[in-house]
Design an enzyme around this catalytic site. Structure first.
Site, PDB file in Angstrom:
ATOM      1  N   GLY A   9       7.662   6.571  -1.267  1.00  0.00           N
ATOM      2  CA  GLY A   9       7.677   6.732   0.194  1.00  0.00           C
ATOM      3  C   GLY A   9       8.725   5.849   0.839  1.00  0.00           C
ATOM      4  N   ASP A  60       6.879  14.666  -5.233  1.00  0.00           N
ATOM      5  CA  ASP A  60       5.671  14.580  -4.420  1.00  0.00           C
ATOM      6  C   ASP A  60       4.628  13.819  -5.247  1.00  0.00           C
ATOM      7  OD1 ASP A  60       3.180  15.106  -3.242  1.00  0.00           O
ATOM      8  OD2 ASP A  60       3.814  17.070  -2.518  1.00  0.00           O
ATOM      9  N   ASN A  87       3.489   2.902  -1.986  1.00  0.00           N
ATOM     10  CA  ASN A  87       3.478   2.889  -0.523  1.00  0.00           C
ATOM     11  C   ASN A  87       3.293   4.277   0.082  1.00  0.00           C
ATOM     12  OD1 ASN A  87       4.522   1.963   2.290  1.00  0.00           O
ATOM     13  ND2 ASN A  87       6.002   3.520   1.641  1.00  0.00           N
ATOM     14  N   TYR A 153      -9.412   9.313   6.110  1.00  0.00           N
ATOM     15  CA  TYR A 153      -8.288   8.372   5.970  1.00  0.00           C
ATOM     16  C   TYR A 153      -8.850   7.005   5.579  1.00  0.00           C
ATOM     17  CZ  TYR A 153      -4.305   5.366   6.747  1.00  0.00           C
ATOM     18  OH  TYR A 153      -3.310   4.428   6.550  1.00  0.00           O
ATOM     19  N   LYS A 157      -8.373   4.732   2.036  1.00  0.00           N
ATOM     20  CA  LYS A 157      -7.863   3.365   1.978  1.00  0.00           C
ATOM     21  C   LYS A 157      -8.912   2.397   1.401  1.00  0.00           C
ATOM     22  CE  LYS A 157      -3.643   4.092   3.258  1.00  0.00           C
ATOM     23  NZ  LYS A 157      -2.524   3.846   2.319  1.00  0.00           N
ATOM     24  N   PRO A 183      -2.085  -3.662   6.053  1.00  0.00           N
ATOM     25  CA  PRO A 183      -1.550  -3.898   7.401  1.00  0.00           C
ATOM     26  C   PRO A 183      -2.438  -3.280   8.481  1.00  0.00           C
ATOM     27  CG  PRO A 183       0.077  -2.826   5.962  1.00  0.00           C
ATOM     28  CD  PRO A 183      -1.262  -2.695   5.313  1.00  0.00           C
TER      29      PRO A 183
END
Ligand code: NDP
Ligand code: 8X3
Length: 252
Positions: A9, A60, A87, A153, A157, A183
């Protein structure tokens, strides 16, 4: 040459900022993303500006065969990968659990979780062969607390956090460091992707406070990866000053 860093990424945001940070410090970089024109542009810029070597590897991360094929195609001199930065990732939508789009759920899980697993497994033999390496996984504050409409999401994570812990345990015997970086709000293309190109909605996310920049995050990643051999940061959360966690902000 300081070493070799493989960044997934790298065509935008944190990944691109990491490519600049490591290149500026004398590392050769392997850059990945799906947008080949952006990779070509980045490759040219990094070589011209820093005189380092760049290998573009478009694929991908969510496509298992494509990942293993691409990593197998890496030429011998590039296989001594010192640092892998997992990332590549995204959020799609911000909907209630019962309204959310199932295809978007699949894409988030396939990219943020399975992609990270595939790339790590594909690259690991190179690190195990050398009995050294550092894997840095991008989690999020969304992987520390769940917020309304964050459902899958956040789940993806949280999975990055759990997988990072278990990788660290299982890879101990190979002398491989594993760091998870979490982050808070950072202004990149993240919200534009999440809100499918709606620039007004995307910029609204960062109103009333100073968000992190991609460079802030890249600086922290660089710091974690350049500590003495025997020191490993396991888990690191960074937020803007006006953000306490995934939920609480002090906006002005
Ligand atoms: P950006 O949207 O700016 O960058 C995302 C990068 O991931 C792009 O280079 C994109 O490249 C790449 N990518 C997405 N899907 C794939 C895929 N299937 N295969 C390969 N590459 C892919 O976002 P950020 O830089 O902000 O996000 C980077 C990571 O940090 C993500 O994992 C995100 O979840 C996480 N994060 C972001 C935060 C934020 O507030 N911005 C906060 C906390 C974590 P391309 O489209 O060319 O494939
Ligand atoms: C990105 C940060 O708070 O938008 O992971 O989920 S947040």
């Amino acid at each position: 040459m300081k070493g070799i860093v493989f960044i997934t990424g790298a065509t935008s945001g944190f990944g691109e900022a990491c490519a600049f940070k490591f290149a500026a410090n004398g590392y050769n970089v392997i850059i990945n993303g799906r947008r080949t024109e952006r990779l070509a542009e980045l490759e040219q810029k990094l070589q011209a500006e820093f005189g380092i070597k760049v290998l573009s590897l478009p694929f991908d991360v969510s496509k298992r065969e494509a990942v293993f094929e691409a990593v197998q195609s890496i030429p011998g001199q590039w296989r001594a990968i010192d640092i892998l930065i997992n990332n590549a990732g995204l959020a799609l939508g911000r909907d209630l659990f019962d309204d959310a789009d199932l295809d978007e759920w699949d894409t988030m899980i396939d990219t943020n979780v399975k992609g990270l697993l595939y790339v790590s497994r594909a690259v690991l033999p190179f690190m195990i062969g050398r009995q050294k390496g550092h894997i840095i996984n991008l989690g999020s504050v969304a992987g520390k607390e769940v917020y309304e409409r964050g459902n899958v999401y956040c789940g993806s994570k949280f999975a990055v956090g759990a997988v990072s812990k278990s990788m660290r345990i299982d890879l101990l015997r190979h002398n491989i460091k594993v760091t998870a970086i979490h982050p808070g709000a950072a202004e990149t293309e993240f919200s534009l992707v999440r809100f499918k190109g709606d620039a007004g909605k995307a910029s609204g996310v960062y109103k009333g406070f100073k968000p992190l920049s991609a460079e802030d995050v890249a600086d922290v990643i660089y710091y974690c990866s350049t500590l003495p051999e025997h020191v490993c940061i396991n888990d690191l959360v960074l937020t803007p000053l006006q953000q306490a966690d995934a939920i609480y902000f002090h906006k002005k």
